[in-house]
Design a protein around this motif. Structure first.
Motif: not given
Ligand SMILES: C[S@@+](CC[C@H](N)C(=O)[O-])C[C@H]1O[C@@H](n2cnc3c(N)ncnc32)[C@H](O)[C@@H]1O
Length: 369
Positions: A160, A195, A218-219, A246-247, A262-264, A267
């Motif tokens: 990314n 995230g 980020d979590i 946590d988001a 972004f891309e989160t 997930d």
């Molecule tokens: C696919 S990765 C993308 C990371 C980053 N945004 C990027 O584009 O490189 C998904 C991210 O979402 C985070 N994530 C998942 N659930 C979350 C939550 N409830 N709160 C914060 N972060 C979270 C994960 O720890 C991970 O770092």
């Protein structure tokens, strides 16, 4: 249906042949992906790029590997068309091999949008989590993100990063003219990057808009530690901060001009709670930007390569990751635009606009207050 006793029709035979061929090709691709991993991790591509065309003995010396392995790997890579024979010789010891500039960019240039080698770094994490994945398939549970390991995390971050570095400040944010203006203006704007993973998006925002302050959340503990290191190395410690959060947790209400994810979202185990919290963070007149996978509008099978790519991640990683913490909704990689619209509605947003940004992998959603 008994598999052995069934007489095949002509159509069955054609389908059988096509699948045999497909699995064979997949096997070739799988073995070559592993061989790319070997070349990347042992520094073999880098040695070829730095030293120019090399014989087996020269590569063995420059990369510090055994000559017999150097010979086999070089021959295999040349046969696979990954590297080139630059000087042919019937005497294998005199044959020289090199890396073309185009391939060097894909394999060795971390700033390039064509840098795709990090995809093979996902291999160990996908393999190591298989026992947990089988358990999750049986009991409906999940597989924690951290169990996929550091290489997997770095795989996502490094795939990314070039997009953030090259496109975020020049194409994505400028697609929202009011936000682009605000981020350049005084008093300095504030951005929350939810995230944020290893922090490259937060860093790219700060680099594109030197006045802004960015808070990344980020979590995942390891991701936040890496994000802090990345910001320090970029000299942005004062402009960008990272917090383990946590988001869905409430933050500084109504205080950000831009909130990004972004891309989160796909997930997250509770995407509606996260979007609700994001809506609360944004100041009046501010914007919420969600970038997520460019999947088809609706299920259709068979699908194109992009849809297959997304489902591939989903069955091995994104779905199990989103099934970990209650309520563990488990969206999976294939979050359709309609699904995000529903999440946004449930989170209290009044509407979702898809931004006119051409992108191979992502779709950009602006959520309206
Ligand atoms: C696919 S990765 C993308 C990371 C980053 N945004 C990027 O584009 O490189 C998904 C991210 O979402 C985070 N994530 C998942 N659930 C979350 C939550 N409830 N709160 C914060 N972060 C979270 C994960 O720890 C991970 O770092």
């Amino acid at each position: 249906m008994s598999v052995t006793a069934v007489a095949l029709t002509k159509q069955d035979e054609e389908q059988r042949g096509a699948l045999v061929e497909r699995l064979f090709r997949g096997g070739v691709a799988l073995l070559e992906m592993f061989s790319i991993y070997v070349g990347d991790r042992l520094g073999l591509y880098r040695a070829l790029a730095e030293n120019g065309p090399s014989t087996t003995a020269q590569l063995a010396r420059s990369a510090g590997i055994h000559e017999r392995y150097a010979r086999e790997w070089l021959e295999q890579q040349a046969v696979a068309g990954l590297i080139e024979v630059t000087t042919e010789s019937t005497d294998g010891a005199k044959r020289e091999y090199g890396l073309s500039p185009g391939h060097a960019e894909v394999l060795l240039n971390p700033d390039s949008l064509n840098y795709l080698v990090p995809i093979v770094w996902a291999i160990p994490g996908l393999a190591a989590t298989l026992p947990a994945l089988f358990k999750a398939y049986r009991d409906g549970g999940g597989v924690p993100y951290k169990d996929y390991g550091a290489e997997f995390r770095n795989s996502i971050a490094s795939l990314n990063r070039p997009m953030f570095k090259n496109q975020l400040g020049t194409e994505w944010i400028p697609a929202m003219a009011d936000v682009d203006r605000r981020l350049q203006a005084d008093p300095p704007a504030k951005v929350a990057d939810v995230g944020c993973g290893s922090g490259w998006s937060s860093i790219a925002i700060a680099q594109a808009y030197p006045k802004v302050r960015v808070d990344g959340f980020d979590i995942d503990e390891a991701s936040i530690a890496t994000a802090r290191e990345n910001a320090t190395r970029a000299g942005l410690n004062r402009q960008v901060t990272f917090e383990l959060r946590d988001a869905a947790a409430p933050g500084r209400a109504a205080s950000y001009d831009l909130v990004t994810a972004f891309e989160t979202i796909h997930d997250m185990s509770d995407p509606v709670a996260a979007l609700t919290a994001m809506r609360a963070l944004v100041a009046p007149g501010g914007a919420v930007l969600v970038a997520d996978e460019r999947v088809a509008e609706a299920f259709s099978a068979p699908g194109d390569e992009l849809e297959r790519f997304m489902y591939g991640w989903s069955v091995l990683h994104c779905l199990p990751v989103g099934r970990v913490d209650p309520p563990a909704l488990g969206t999976g990689t294939v979050m359709r635009p309609e699904t995000l619209r529903r999440y946004a509605r449930d989170a209290g947003f009044s509407g979702v606009e898809i931004l006119p940004i051409e992108h191979d992998f992502w779709r950009f959603y602006r959520l309206r207050q």
